[in-house]
Write a protein that holds these residues in place. Structure first.
Motif, PDB file in Angstrom:
ATOM      1  N   MET A 722       0.803  -1.220   0.000  1.00 51.77           N
ATOM      2  CA  MET A 722       0.000   0.000   0.000  1.00 51.77           C
ATOM      3  C   MET A 722       0.846   1.285   0.000  1.00 51.77           C
ATOM      4  SD  MET A 722      -2.946  -0.901  -0.667  1.00 51.77           S
ATOM      5  CE  MET A 722      -3.520   0.802  -0.763  1.00 51.77           C
ATOM      6  N   HIS A 726       0.037   3.989  -2.693  1.00 45.97           N
ATOM      7  CA  HIS A 726      -0.291   5.373  -2.316  1.00 45.97           C
ATOM      8  C   HIS A 726       0.606   6.365  -3.061  1.00 45.97           C
ATOM      9  CE1 HIS A 726      -3.364   4.487   0.512  1.00 45.97           C
ATOM     10  NE2 HIS A 726      -2.579   3.887   1.416  1.00 45.97           N
ATOM     11  N   GLN A 773      -4.769  -7.281   2.313  1.00 44.60           N
ATOM     12  CA  GLN A 773      -4.864  -5.860   2.652  1.00 44.60           C
ATOM     13  C   GLN A 773      -6.244  -5.585   3.262  1.00 44.60           C
ATOM     14  OE1 GLN A 773      -2.103  -3.952   2.224  1.00 44.60           O
ATOM     15  NE2 GLN A 773      -1.092  -5.768   1.328  1.00 44.60           N
ATOM     16  N   ASP A 774      -6.394  -4.374   3.833  1.00 45.72           N
ATOM     17  CA  ASP A 774      -7.711  -3.989   4.363  1.00 45.72           C
ATOM     18  C   ASP A 774      -8.746  -4.085   3.259  1.00 45.72           C
ATOM     19  OD1 ASP A 774      -6.469  -3.448   6.706  1.00 45.72           O
ATOM     20  OD2 ASP A 774      -6.395  -1.276   6.432  1.00 45.72           O
ATOM     21  N   GLU A 776     -11.070  -2.169   2.406  1.00 40.00           N
ATOM     22  CA  GLU A 776     -11.219  -0.914   1.652  1.00 40.00           C
ATOM     23  C   GLU A 776     -10.129  -0.794   0.591  1.00 40.00           C
ATOM     24  OE1 GLU A 776     -10.996   3.880   2.547  1.00 40.00           O
ATOM     25  OE2 GLU A 776     -11.427   2.510   4.202  1.00 40.00           O
ATOM     26  N   ASN A 777      -8.890  -1.175   0.948  1.00 40.57           N
ATOM     27  CA  ASN A 777      -7.773  -1.092  -0.003  1.00 40.57           C
ATOM     28  C   ASN A 777      -7.909  -2.136  -1.106  1.00 40.57           C
ATOM     29  OD1 ASN A 777      -6.467   1.068   1.204  1.00 40.57           O
ATOM     30  ND2 ASN A 777      -5.339  -0.250   2.630  1.00 40.57           N
ATOM     31  N   ARG A 780     -10.330  -0.816  -3.525  1.00 43.15           N
ATOM     32  CA  ARG A 780      -9.769   0.281  -4.323  1.00 43.15           C
ATOM     33  C   ARG A 780      -8.877  -0.262  -5.432  1.00 43.15           C
ATOM     34  NH1 ARG A 780      -6.191   5.548  -2.311  1.00 43.15           N
ATOM     35  NH2 ARG A 780      -6.326   6.648  -4.309  1.00 43.15           N
TER      36      ARG A 780
END
Length: 918
Positions: A722, A726, A773-774, A776-777, A780
Motif C-alpha cells: 500500500m 499510495h 490488505q484492508d 477498503e484497499n 480500491r
C-alpha cells in the motif's frame, strides 16, 4: 502588386515586412487572379529584383501544382505563353539570371510538362529547343529543365502515389516514342559546340545524359554520343568537375548495359547478350581508369558499375579464368590503392571530409567482398603479397601503406568463406595463409608504429582474429603487453586509449580460458587505470569513466573465469572492490557537506561511477560461474552495505538513486536470498519524494524481486504494497496543465507500470498480498483494474488489466476466494468485459484490439467454469437484457460460451460485438 509587401522579400528586411510578404504570398495563392499578376510581371519583365522574380515563379508553381484543373483553357494557354515569353527574353538578356531563379524556372517548366505533355503540349521540348537553339544562356536553361523533368519522373527519393507512378511510366514511354532521339541529337550538338569553349555547359550536358541513360534506348547514346564523349574524356581528363559528371555517366551506362545483358541471358537471346557483353567490356578499361582516379568522388561514382561487372566475371570464371585473372588483379590493385588514407586525413579531429572517406571505404569493402566471391584464392594471394611486402619493412614505410596492409588482413575475415582459411589450425603444417599473416602481424613489432591509424588497426585485427590465439597461445603475452603499455591503454592519444579499453575487454573475454597464467600480472598492471578520480584532485585520468567500465568488467572476467579456488577469487574480488567502497564513503561525506551546486553534481557523478564500476564487475558471473560458487557473495553484500546509505542523501537524488537502483538490479540477478534484507530499507528511501519517473524506474525493481523470489518476498510485499500504491496514486492524481503532453505521457507510462506490477504479483502466485490488505484497499485496487480495463483508451494497459482479472477469477472465483469477490465479478468484472468492446471508439478491425478481446475470453470461461448455470442465468436474464441486446443474440452468446472448444467462442465474439453495438 502590393509594393510594400514585396519589400519583405528582401533577406535583410525586418520581421514585420517579412511577415507581411508571407501573408501576401498566401493571399496571391488563394486569390482568383493572383497568378495572372505574377505571370504578367514575368512576361513583361516588370521587376528587376531577383527575389520578386523568384516570388512570382513560386506563385505560378503553386497554381500549376494544386489548382491547374480549375483554370480555363485560355488561362492555361496564358501560362504556357508566359513561360515561353520569359524564356525568349533570356536569349537577349546580357546577364543570365541568378542560379536560384533558373532552377526555380526549370521546376515550373517541369511541372507544366508532367501536367500537359500527354494532352495539350506534345511539342513541349521542340518549342523549347526552337527558342533556345544553341544560345549559351538558352542551353543552360534547357539542360536545367531536362534535369527537372527527370527529377519529376524518376527521382527515387520522392515518394509517388500509384497514380503518379502510372502517369510517369506513360510519360517516359511517350517521350521514347516521340522526342528522345531529338533530345539525344541536341545533346550531341551541345557537346560538339561547347567542348572547347564552355566547360560548365559540357558538364551540365553530361549530367543530363547520365540521368537519362537509365531509362532511354542505350543504342542512341552508344551510336551517337559515345565516340564524342570518349573524345571529350581524353581532351578533359585533367578537369575534375568534368570527370565527376563523366564517371556518373559511364557508371549509368555500364549498369544499364549489365541490366540489359541479364535480361537477355534470362530470355536465352544469346546473340544479343553477347553483343551487349562486348559493349560492356569495351568500357571496362575506362571503368578501371576512373576507379583508380586520385579523386575519391570520381572513383566512388564508378563503383556500382564495377560491382555489377564482377558479378558477370563470377559467372564466367571457370571458362575464362586466364582472361579474367589479369582483370581481377587490376580491380584488386585499384581497390587496395583507393583504400589508402590521404596525407591530409585529420585523425584527431575528423570532419565532413573524413566522414565521406569512411563511407567511401565501405563501398570499396563491398567491392572486395565481391572480388572474394569471384576468386577467394586470388584475393587471398593478392592481400598476402601486399601484407608481407609491407610488414617486412614497416619501419621505413609510410603510415597509410602500413595501415592499409593490416586493414586488408582485417577485411578478409568477412570477405573469405570459412572454407578458404577463415579458421585456424593447431597443426602448423595445415596453417592457412591467414594464420601465417597473423603470426607475422604479432611478431613484426608493427604494434609500435607511431601513428594512431596503424595502432588501432593492429588492435582491431588481433581482436577480430582472436581464434588465432587459441591455436597459438604463445603469442598472447606479446599482445597483452601491447594492450597494457604505451601502445594501447597508455597511448598518448585519448582516442586510442578509449578504443583499446573496449577491445581489451573483448580480447580477454574471448580468450578467458587462455588467460590463467597472466591474471595476477594483468590485474597489477591495470591497477592505476581502476582508480576513481575525485573531482577535487585535478588529476587528468588516462581513461574516461565510460572507458573504465570496460577495464572493471575485464578485471571481473579475469577473476571469475580463473582456475583459482573460491577463496582466492574472493581475495582478488575484494582487492578490486574495496578501494571503491572506501572512496565511496569519503565522497558521500563530502557530498553531504557540499554547498556549491557544481561541486555537488561532480561528487554525485563520482559516486555514481563508483557504483557503476562495482556493478560492471558482476557481469562476469554466469550460470556456470555464480557469485556464490566463486565465493564472492560477501564482497557484494559489503558493497550493498556501503552504497545503500547514499539513498538517504537529500542532495542530487536522481543521479544517486539511478546508480544504486542499477546496482540493486544486478545484485537481484547475481545473489540469492541474502540480498532480500537490503530491499525494505532501499525501497523505503526510493519511495520518498517520488516523481512519476522515479516510480516508473522503481517498479521494475520490485517486479524483478517478486518474479525471482516469489513467496520468499511475500511478507515484504505485503508491508510495502500500500505505501507503493499510495505513492503511485498520489502522482497520478496530481493536477497537470491540459496541454502538457509530457506530463500526460509520464502518467500513462506510470499507469502501465502499476498494472504491470499487479500482473507480476498475481502471476507469481502471490495474490494473497492483495487479498490480505484492508477490505477498503482491496476494493480500491480492484476498482483501479476495472478502470484500466474500461475507461483508459490504452490497449496495452487494457490487455494487462484483463490478464490480471482473469488470474484473479482463476484464483478467487471458487469457494476459497475473498468474501464478496463473486459479487464483484457479477457487478464489475462481467460488465467490464462488455463495456469496453461496445464503445463506439473501440475498433474491432485493429489487430491489437483483437488481441485485447482474446484476453477476455479467459475471464468468461473461468467465470462460467466456477459459476456454471448461475453465470448463464445472470447473463441471459439480467445483465445482457440491461444492455438492450436482442434476445436471439443473447441466446447465441450463451450457447457459444458453453461450447467446449474455445476457438468457437473466440470466432463468435467479434460477430457478437459487431451485432450488439448500439
Amino acid at each position: 502588386m502590393d509594393e510594400q509587401a514585396l519589400l519583405g522579400l528582401n533577406p535583410n528586411a525586418d520581421a514585420d515586412f517579412r511577415q507581411r510578404a508571407l501573408a501576401y504570398f498566401e493571399q496571391l495563392k488563394i486569390s482568383q487572379d493572383g497568378w495572372q499578376v505574377c505571370a504578367k510581371a514575368l512576361a513583361q519583365r516588370i521587376y528587376s529584383d531577383d527575389h520578386i522574380k523568384f516570388f512570382c515563379f513560386q506563385v505560378l508553381e503553386h497554381q500549376i501544382k494544386f489548382k491547374y484543373s480549375e483554370l480555363t483553357e485560355v488561362q492555361q494557354q496564358l501560362i504556357r505563353e508566359t513561360l515561353i515569353t520569359w524564356l525568349q527574353a533570356q536569349m537577349l538578356n546580357p546577364q543570365p539570371e541568378k542560379t536560384f531563379i533558373r532552377n526555380k524556372a526549370a521546376q515550373v517548366f517541369a511541372l507544366l510538362f508532367v501536367t500537359e505533355y500527354l494532352t495539350k503540349w506534345p511539342k513541349f521540348f521542340f518549342d523549347i529547343l526552337s527558342v533556345v537553339d544553341l544560345n549559351p544562356q538558352g542551353v543552360d536553361l534547357y539542360l536545367r529543365i531536362l534535369m527537372a523533368v527527370d527529377a519529376e519522373l524518376v527521382d527515387r527519393d520522392v515518394v509517388h502515389t500509384s497514380e503518379e507512378a502510372r502517369r510517369n511510366t506513360l510519360l517516359k514511354d511517350t517521350m521514347r516514342e516521340q522526342c528522345i532521339p531529338s533530345l539525344v541529337e541536341s545533346w550531341y550538338q551541345i557537346l560538339q559546340t561547347y567542348q572547347y569553349t564552355n566547360a560548365e555547359l559540357t558538364c551540365q550536358c553530361l549530367e543530363v545524359v547520365g540521368a537519362y541513360v537509365s531509362w532511354i534506348d542505350l543504342s542512341l547514346i552508344t551510336n551517337m554520343l559515345l565516340p564524342h564523349i570518349m573524345m571529350l574524356f581524353f581532351l578533359q581528363e585533367d578537369d575534375v568537375d568534368f570527370l565527376a559528371r563523366f564517371s556518373k555517366l559511364v557508371n549509368g551506362m555500364g549498369q544499364a548495359l549489365i541490366t540489359s545483358w541479364t535480361k537477355l541471358v534470362k530470355s536465352c537471346d544469346m546473340k544479343s547478350a553477347q553483343d551487349t557483353l562486348q559493349a560492356i567490356e569495351a568500357k571496362v578499361a575506362l571503368m578501371l581508369q576512373l576507379l583508380i582516379h586520385e579523386d575519391d568522388d570520381i572513383s566512388s561514382n564508378i563503383i556500382g558499375f564495377c560491382y555489377d561487372y564482377l558479378h558477370i566475371l563470377k559467372q564466367y570464371w571457370n571458362r575464362l579464368v586466364f582472361i579474367i585473372f589479369s582483370l581481377l588483379q587490376a580491380i584488386m590493385l585499384a581497390v587496395m590503392k583507393k583504400l589508402t588514407y590521404d596525407e591530409e586525413y585529420n585523425f584527431e579531429n575528423e570532419g565532413e571530409d573524413e566522414a565521406m572517406f569512411v563511407e567511401y571505404r565501405k563501398q570499396l569493402k563491398l567491392l572486395l567482398d565481391r572480388l572474394a566471391q569471384v576468386s577467394p584464392e586470388l584475393l587471398l594471394a593478392s592481400v598476402r603479397r601486399v601484407f608481407n611486402t609491407t610488414l617486412q619493412n614497416w619501419q621505413a614505410t609510410r603510415f597509410m601503406e602500413v595501415e592499409v596492409a593490416i586493414r586488408l588482413l582485417y577485411m578478409l575475415a568477412e570477405a573469405l568463406p570459412v572454407s578458404h582459411g577463415a579458421h585456424f589450425s593447431g597443426d602448423v603444417s595445415k596453417a592457412s595463409a591467414l594464420q601465417d599473416m597473423m603470426r607475422t602481424l604479432v611478431t613484426s613489432g608493427v604494434s609500435a608504429y607511431q601513428h594512431t591509424s596503424v595502432t588501432l588497426e593492429f588492435f582491431e585485427t588481433v581482436v577480430r582474429y582472436e581464434k588465432f590465439f587459441t591455436v597459438e597461445p604463445q603469442y598472447i603475452p606479446n599482445v597483452l603487453m601491447a594492450f597494457l603499455d604505451h601502445r594501447g591503454l597508455r597511448h598518448t592519444s585519448p582516442k586510442v586509449r578509449s578504443r583499446t579499453a573496449y577491445l581489451f575487454s573483448r580480447f580477454v573475454k574471448s580468450l578467458n580460458k587462455q588467460m590463467n597464467p597472466f591474471i595476477e600480472d594483468v590485474l597489477n598492471r591495470i591497477q592505476d587505470l581502476l582508480e576513481l578520480s575525485p573531482p577535487e584532485n585535478g588529476y587528468q585520468a588516462l581513461l574516461s569513466s565510460d572507458d573504465q567500465l570496460f577495464i572493471y568488467e575485464t578485471a571481473g572476467v579475469l577473476i571469475v573465469n580463473s582456475e583459482y579456488s573460491g577463496e582466492r577469487k574472493q581475495v582478488l574480488m575484494r582487492n578490486l572492490l574495496t578501494p571503491l567502497m572506501e572512496k565511496f564513503k569519503v565522497l558521500l561525506e563530502k557530498l553531504m557537506m557540499a554547498q556549491d551546486d557544481d561541486r555537488q553534481m561532480a561528487l554525485a557523478d563520482c559516486l555514481n561511477h563508483a557504483v557503476g564500476f562495482a556493478s560492471r564487475t558482476s557481469k562476469a558471473f554466469s550460470n556456470k560461474q555464480t557469485v556464490k560458487q566463486c565465493g564472492c557473495s560477501e564482497v557484494y553484500l559489503d558493497c550493498l552495505q556501503t552504497f545503500l546509505p547514499a539513498l538517504s542523501c537529500p542532495l542530487q537524488k536522481e543521479v544517486i538513486r539511478s546508480g544504486v537502483r542499477t546496482f540493486l538490479h544486478r545484485m537481484i540477478i547475481c545473489l540469492e536470498e541474502e540480498v532480500l534484507p537490503f530491499i525494505p530499507s532501499a525501497s523505503e528511501h526510493m519511495l520518498k519524494d517520488c516523481e512519476a519517473k522515479d516510480l516508473q524506474e522503481f517498479i521494475p525493481l520490485i517486479n524483478q524481486i517478486t518474479a525471482k523470489f516469489k513467496t520468499h518476498v511475500s511478507p515484504f510485499l505485503q508491508q510495502m504494497f500500500m505505501p507503493l500504491l499510495h505513492a503511485i496514486f498520489e502522482v497520478l492524481l496530481r493536477p497537470a496543465e491540459e496541454n502538457d503532453q509530457s506530463a500526460a505521457l509520464e502518467k500513462q507510462m506510470l499507469r502501465r507500470s502499476y498494472f504491470a506490477f499487479l500482473q507480476t504479483v498475481t502471476g507469481s502466485g502471490m495474490s494473497e498480498v492483495i487479498a490480505n490488505q484492508d477490505a477498503e484497499n482491496v476494493e480500491r485496487v480492484l476498482f483501479t483494474i476495472i478502470q484500466g480495463a474500461v475507461d483508459y483508451p490504452d490497449p496495452i494497459a487494457q490487455k494487462t488489466c484483463f490478464i490480471i482479472l482473469s488470474k484473479l477469477v482463476e484464483l478467487w472465483g471458487g469457494k476459497d476466494g475473498p468474501v464478496g469477490f463473486a459479487d464483484f465479478v457479477y457487478k464489475h468484472i462481467v460488465p467490464a468485459c462488455f463495456l469496453a468492446p461496445l464503445k463506439q471508439t473501440f475498433d474491432l478491425a485493429d489487430a491489437q484490439t483483437v488481441t485485447f478481446v482474446s484476453s477476455k475470453i479467459v475471464v468468461w470461461y473461468l467465470f462460467f467454469f466456477f459459476q456454471g448455470p448461475e453465470c448463464i442465468h445472470y447473463l441471459q436474464q439480467e445483465y445482457l437484457p440491461s444492455l438492450q441486446v436482442a434476445p436471439d443474440i443473447i441466446r447465441e452468446f450463451c450457447q457459444a460460451l458453453q461450447q467446449p472448444d474455445a476457438k468457437v467462442f473466440k470466432n463468435y465474439l467479434k460477430v457478437f460485438f459487431q451485432r450488439a453495438k448500439p
